[in-house]
Design a protein around this motif. Structure first.
Motif, PDB file in Angstrom:
ATOM      1  N   MET A   1       0.839  -1.194   0.000  1.00  0.00           N
ATOM      2  CA  MET A   1       0.000   0.000   0.000  1.00  0.00           C
ATOM      3  C   MET A   1       0.875   1.246   0.000  1.00  0.00           C
ATOM      4  O   MET A   1       1.879   1.296   0.691  1.00  0.00           O
ATOM      5  CB  MET A   1      -0.900  -0.002   1.240  1.00  0.00           C
ATOM      6  CG  MET A   1      -1.890   1.141   1.282  1.00  0.00           C
ATOM      7  SD  MET A   1      -2.920   1.121   2.778  1.00  0.00           S
ATOM      8  CE  MET A   1      -3.893  -0.369   2.543  1.00  0.00           C
ATOM      9  N   LYS A   2       0.475   2.205  -0.782  1.00  0.00           N
ATOM     10  CA  LYS A   2       1.169   3.492  -0.764  1.00  0.00           C
ATOM     11  C   LYS A   2       0.191   4.549  -0.283  1.00  0.00           C
ATOM     12  O   LYS A   2      -0.945   4.601  -0.774  1.00  0.00           O
ATOM     13  CB  LYS A   2       1.647   3.840  -2.172  1.00  0.00           C
ATOM     14  CG  LYS A   2       2.022   5.315  -2.339  1.00  0.00           C
ATOM     15  CD  LYS A   2       2.263   5.674  -3.799  1.00  0.00           C
ATOM     16  CE  LYS A   2       1.824   7.085  -4.097  1.00  0.00           C
ATOM     17  NZ  LYS A   2       2.467   7.677  -5.278  1.00  0.00           N
ATOM     18  N   VAL A   3       0.606   5.356   0.694  1.00  0.00           N
ATOM     19  CA  VAL A   3      -0.211   6.483   1.152  1.00  0.00           C
ATOM     20  C   VAL A   3       0.616   7.746   0.970  1.00  0.00           C
ATOM     21  O   VAL A   3       1.772   7.802   1.418  1.00  0.00           O
ATOM     22  CB  VAL A   3      -0.624   6.326   2.627  1.00  0.00           C
ATOM     23  CG1 VAL A   3      -1.499   7.500   3.058  1.00  0.00           C
ATOM     24  CG2 VAL A   3      -1.358   5.009   2.843  1.00  0.00           C
ATOM     25  N   ASP A   4       0.060   8.711   0.299  1.00  0.00           N
ATOM     26  CA  ASP A   4       0.804   9.918  -0.020  1.00  0.00           C
ATOM     27  C   ASP A   4      -0.128  11.120   0.144  1.00  0.00           C
ATOM     28  O   ASP A   4      -1.291  10.964   0.525  1.00  0.00           O
ATOM     29  CB  ASP A   4       1.303   9.813  -1.475  1.00  0.00           C
ATOM     30  CG  ASP A   4       2.590  10.582  -1.718  1.00  0.00           C
ATOM     31  OD1 ASP A   4       2.912  11.476  -0.925  1.00  0.00           O
ATOM     32  OD2 ASP A   4       3.268  10.276  -2.727  1.00  0.00           O
ATOM     33  N   HIS A   5       0.389  12.288  -0.111  1.00  0.00           N
ATOM     34  CA  HIS A   5      -0.422  13.503  -0.041  1.00  0.00           C
ATOM     35  C   HIS A   5       0.019  14.445  -1.159  1.00  0.00           C
ATOM     36  O   HIS A   5       1.220  14.489  -1.483  1.00  0.00           O
ATOM     37  CB  HIS A   5      -0.284  14.193   1.321  1.00  0.00           C
ATOM     38  CG  HIS A   5      -1.287  15.288   1.516  1.00  0.00           C
ATOM     39  ND1 HIS A   5      -1.044  16.590   1.135  1.00  0.00           N
ATOM     40  CD2 HIS A   5      -2.564  15.257   1.996  1.00  0.00           C
ATOM     41  CE1 HIS A   5      -2.131  17.312   1.400  1.00  0.00           C
ATOM     42  NE2 HIS A   5      -3.061  16.536   1.909  1.00  0.00           N
ATOM     43  N   VAL A  28      -0.474   8.907  -8.845  1.00  0.00           N
ATOM     44  CA  VAL A  28      -0.100   7.494  -9.015  1.00  0.00           C
ATOM     45  C   VAL A  28       0.470   7.407 -10.422  1.00  0.00           C
ATOM     46  O   VAL A  28      -0.255   7.628 -11.402  1.00  0.00           O
ATOM     47  CB  VAL A  28      -1.308   6.550  -8.855  1.00  0.00           C
ATOM     48  CG1 VAL A  28      -0.876   5.106  -9.104  1.00  0.00           C
ATOM     49  CG2 VAL A  28      -1.922   6.675  -7.458  1.00  0.00           C
ATOM     50  N   ASP A  32       5.133   4.079  -9.401  1.00  0.00           N
ATOM     51  CA  ASP A  32       4.335   3.220  -8.512  1.00  0.00           C
ATOM     52  C   ASP A  32       3.967   1.899  -9.189  1.00  0.00           C
ATOM     53  O   ASP A  32       3.482   0.983  -8.511  1.00  0.00           O
ATOM     54  CB  ASP A  32       3.041   3.936  -8.110  1.00  0.00           C
ATOM     55  CG  ASP A  32       3.329   5.284  -7.477  1.00  0.00           C
ATOM     56  OD1 ASP A  32       4.088   5.306  -6.487  1.00  0.00           O
ATOM     57  OD2 ASP A  32       2.814   6.302  -7.968  1.00  0.00           O
ATOM     58  N   PRO A  34       1.403   0.872 -10.992  1.00  0.00           N
ATOM     59  CA  PRO A  34       0.060   0.355 -10.694  1.00  0.00           C
ATOM     60  C   PRO A  34      -0.354  -0.639 -11.793  1.00  0.00           C
ATOM     61  O   PRO A  34       0.175  -0.574 -12.908  1.00  0.00           O
ATOM     62  CB  PRO A  34      -0.809   1.612 -10.738  1.00  0.00           C
ATOM     63  CG  PRO A  34      -0.120   2.498 -11.716  1.00  0.00           C
ATOM     64  CD  PRO A  34       1.354   2.250 -11.526  1.00  0.00           C
TER      65      PRO A  34
END
Lengths: 114, 114
Positions: A1-5, A28, A32, A34
């Motif tokens: 999982m990637k969490v970013d802002h 994304v 990444d 995906p």
């Protein structure tokens, strides 16, 4: 999982011919890897626009902030926060900021878009 | 081209076991027959959460409003407006509203997701 802002994602000037005052953030992106599609955030300054163009892949757009319009061969439609646009493959289109502040939107594209 | 607005898209209660106080809007869905992926908008009321689950397709999430967290086996991460989450295929995950108001986010999935 990637969490970013979004505050952590660099913005690049969009250098495509016809783009005026447009910055893009790849929320994304290629880095990444995906499985299927990318998420980008665009910020168009007042008076700015994306290029009038078409391509063989779709856009799925969600407007976050600001006022604008999307142009197609069938006319123009107004956009504001909460607007949703599906640009189908091959449809010519352009996004324009018609407001005083920035026009911000997400634009998702399939991975095989360049 | 399709241009729509969230105010025109019906919201459905999410009836998946484990979902609490969650509504979903299919902003780009089956009726639109997009080439590759769907766009959904979720609204989680205060105290609500999505199911703790996993599946063989990804989520790409953008938080619009509210405060929350995303849980994974590696811990919890806080979310707020502008947060971006990539949930990879097979990763167990859950979204929870930790604020006073609604937690609203977009969640894109590939078309072959059920």
């Amino acid at each position: 999982m990637k969490v970013d802002h979004i505050s952590q994602v660099p913005a690049q000037e969009m250098d495509m011919p016809g783009a005026e005052k447009v910055k893009i953030q790849w929320l994304v992106g290629e880095r990444d890897n995906p499985p299927n599609f990318y998420m980008r955030r665009f910020e168009v300054e007042a008076g700015g626009c994306s290029p009038k163009h078409s391509h063989d892949y779709e856009h799925e757009v969600y407007v976050l902030d600001g006022e604008g319009l999307v142009w197609s061969e069938n006319g123009e439609k107004s956009l504001g926060p909460g607007s949703v646009v599906l640009v189908r493959p091959g449809e010519e289109h352009q996004f324009r900021n018609t407001g005083e502040g920035p026009l911000c939107f997400l634009c998702m594209v399939p991975k095989d878009a360049k």
